[in-house]
Design an enzyme around this catalytic site. Structure first.
Site, PDB file in Angstrom:
ATOM      1  CB  SER A 271      37.847 110.986 -30.994  1.00 22.93           C
ATOM      2  OG  SER A 271      39.301 111.106 -31.513  1.00 22.93           O
ATOM      3  CE  LYS A 272      34.281 105.512 -28.262  1.00 24.34           C
ATOM      4  NZ  LYS A 272      33.228 104.811 -28.580  1.00 24.34           N
ATOM      5  NE  ARG A 273      38.942 107.575 -35.246  1.00 26.95           N
ATOM      6  CZ  ARG A 273      39.421 108.694 -36.174  1.00 26.95           C
ATOM      7  NH1 ARG A 273      40.745 108.438 -36.564  1.00 26.95           N
ATOM      8  NH2 ARG A 273      38.729 109.602 -36.248  1.00 26.95           N
ATOM      9  CE  LYS A 274      42.977 111.869 -34.782  1.00 32.32           C
ATOM     10  NZ  LYS A 274      42.393 113.037 -35.387  1.00 32.32           N
ATOM     11  CB  VAL A 277      37.479 109.169 -24.264  1.00 32.48           C
ATOM     12  CG1 VAL A 277      37.991 109.956 -25.328  1.00 32.48           C
ATOM     13  CG2 VAL A 277      36.785 107.993 -24.678  1.00 32.48           C
TER      14      VAL A 277
END
Ligand code: GLU
Length: 482
Positions: A271-274, A277
């Site tokens: 995911s974008k948060r981690k 991407v």
């Protein structure tokens, strides 16, 4: 494709045709889609088949302008070429679903005529009440079948034709059998079956005349003669709906293979948060497309014999779908960085020089001969093209910042040693060592002080070689400034 066998016609799929079907709903190609594209491409090429890109742009509420172009540009940059697609056309054009609306409507009506689909006039308001009610009763969120209750088909159609004439908005829904199970074989996971009771009467055609993903994907995969559907495991729960559609239309089933999804380090879905991407982020950071493909290839598939660095051609020769593992592959950007460094080292200097020009805007071709001298020094240490500047920027401009304050006494030892010298590696080294011994300091500490004073940093390319390249005058100026 069908062939005649005696007096019957049978369908055979003679060639391998794979596809990816991205939806233009994001800023760019997602790295997870790059991974699916890679596997589809390699599988097609292994079997001398074709790889197709179809654009699934039927969800108008999530449509992002420019997304399609960016996805195609990123695939091109990565080096995954396609044989047919929305941009280059092909024998099954158009490859953009918004240009195929008539086709979906036609096939939705074929299903209505066979009672495998039905019109539904339920208003959004009624559906939302139904959902609330289901939630309260802890029932799975599924359409309750109100619009197929009139069991008499003739009557139902008559009633509905009238309502359509009266311009009541409607959708078309899949008529999922109430009994039995729907099953398919997955090349990676084996047989998978679903209880029909748990399959929703999926909307196939929306009130705006656009198909949903489910109708679009099945109609197009069939008409475009896709032989193998290789996609992410998040689509497994949709597959029974697709299987029912193939059965209702009487179409030959393609082979399904659901790939494990890439994961963050904590095993959640990438995911974008981690993790970054988007493919273009990797490009901007100075990752090489070959390294990205190589790394993605190792995600759920292992090269026979454990080889880690391999080309697309080598992968194509050794690949098999059945060898894909279902355990969740963890996307580790540090590992990718390491691999990228390996690819940078493999590049001939002339090629790497071109990449540095393209990538590092501060380095222009007026520095050509300087670059020839610097590259061999930093090549061993660079993991991305961007790191060229953090490692070698001091050759082009004097450091504006220092990682830490310079220790004057130690630096003075270096200054004394370098005061009157021939400017070559060995002589400088001897002088600094000699001067350090005289002053009772460790040569290593003196070298470090000199490095910080000249480059601003505690790590970088080999120091004496760097001093040689910078030249006596420049070094003197930098030391004076301290
Ligand atoms: N349009 C779907 C997507 O956004 C395609 C899924 C599939 O490959 O069937 O990924």
């Amino acid at each position: 494709m069908s062939i005649r066998w005696g007096r019957v016609r049978i369908n055979v799929m003679t060639s391998v045709r794979t596809r990816i079907a991205p939806s233009p709903t994001g800023a760019d190609l997602h790295i997870g889609n790059a991974y699916t594209a890679l596997i589809n491409y390699v599988f097609a090429k292994k079997h001398n088949g074709q790889f197709i890109i179809r654009i699934e742009d039927t969800d108008r509420t999530r449509f992002v302008e420019g997304s399609e172009q960016q996805i195609l540009a990123s695939l091109k940059w990565l080096g995954i070429p396609h044989d047919e697609g929305a941009d280059i056309g092909g024998p099954y054009a158009p490859y953009r679903q918004s240009e195929r609306l008539e086709t979906y409507k036609k096939y939705a009506e074929v299903l209505i005529a066979k009672n495998h689909a039905y019109y539904c006039f339920c208003t959004p308001q009624r559906l939302s009440e139904m959902r609330k009610d289901q939630e309260a009763k802890h029932l799975p969120p599924m359409y309750d079948g109100t619009c197929k209750r009139i069991k008499n088909y003739e009557l139902r159609i008559k009633n509905y034709e009238l309502r359509i004439k009266n311009r009541e908005p409607y959708v078309i829904r899949l008529n999922v059998p109430e009994e039995g199970t729907t099953m398919f074989h997955d090349s990676i996971r084996g047989d998978i079956s679903f209880d029909n009771k748990l399959i929703d009467d999926q909307v196939l055609l929306k009130s705006d005349g656009f198909p949903t993903y489910h109708l679009g994907v099945v109609v197009d995969d069939h008409l475009m003669e896709i032989s193998h559907i290789i996609r992410g495991e998040e689509w497994i729960s949709s597959t029974p709906k697709h299987v029912l559609l193939y059965q209702f239309f009487g179409w030959e089933m393609p082979q399904f293979a659901h790939m494990p999804l890439l994961r963050n380090r904590d095993s959640s879905k990438l995911s974008k948060r981690k993790n970054p991407v988007w493919a273009s982020w990797y490009k901007e950071q100075g990752f090489l497309p070959e390294a990205i493909l190589n790394y993605l290839a190792t995600m759920a598939w292992a090269f026979p014999g454990g080889k880690e660095i391999f080309s697309l051609d080598e992968m194509t020769a050794a690949f098999s779908l059945e060898a894909i593992q279902t355990t969740a592959p963890i996307f580790n950007i540090e590992k990718l960085r390491w691999m990228n460094g390996e690819y940078i080292r493999q590049k001939p200097d002339a090629e790497l020089k071109k990449l540095v020009y393209q990538h590092v805007t501060m380095v222009t071709d007026e520095y050509d001969s300087l670059l020839d001298k610097i590259l061999p020094l930093v090549k061993e240490r660079m993991k991305t093209l961007n790191e060229f500047w953090s490692l070698a920027g001091f050759f082009f401009e004097r450091p504006k910042e220092f990682e830490r304050p310079v220790k004057k006494e130690l630096l003075d030892i270096a200054k004394n040693a370098l005061a009157s010298l021939d400017w070559t590696h060995d002589i400088m080294e001897q002088a600094i060592r000699g001067e350090a011994a005289k002053a009772g300091a460790k040569a290593k500490d003196v070298f470090m002080e000199l490095r910080v004073a000249i480059t601003g940093k505690t790590v970088g390319p080999p120091l004496l070689e760097s001093l040689e390249i910078l030249g006596k005058e420049e070094i003197r100026k930098r030391l004076e400034k301290i």
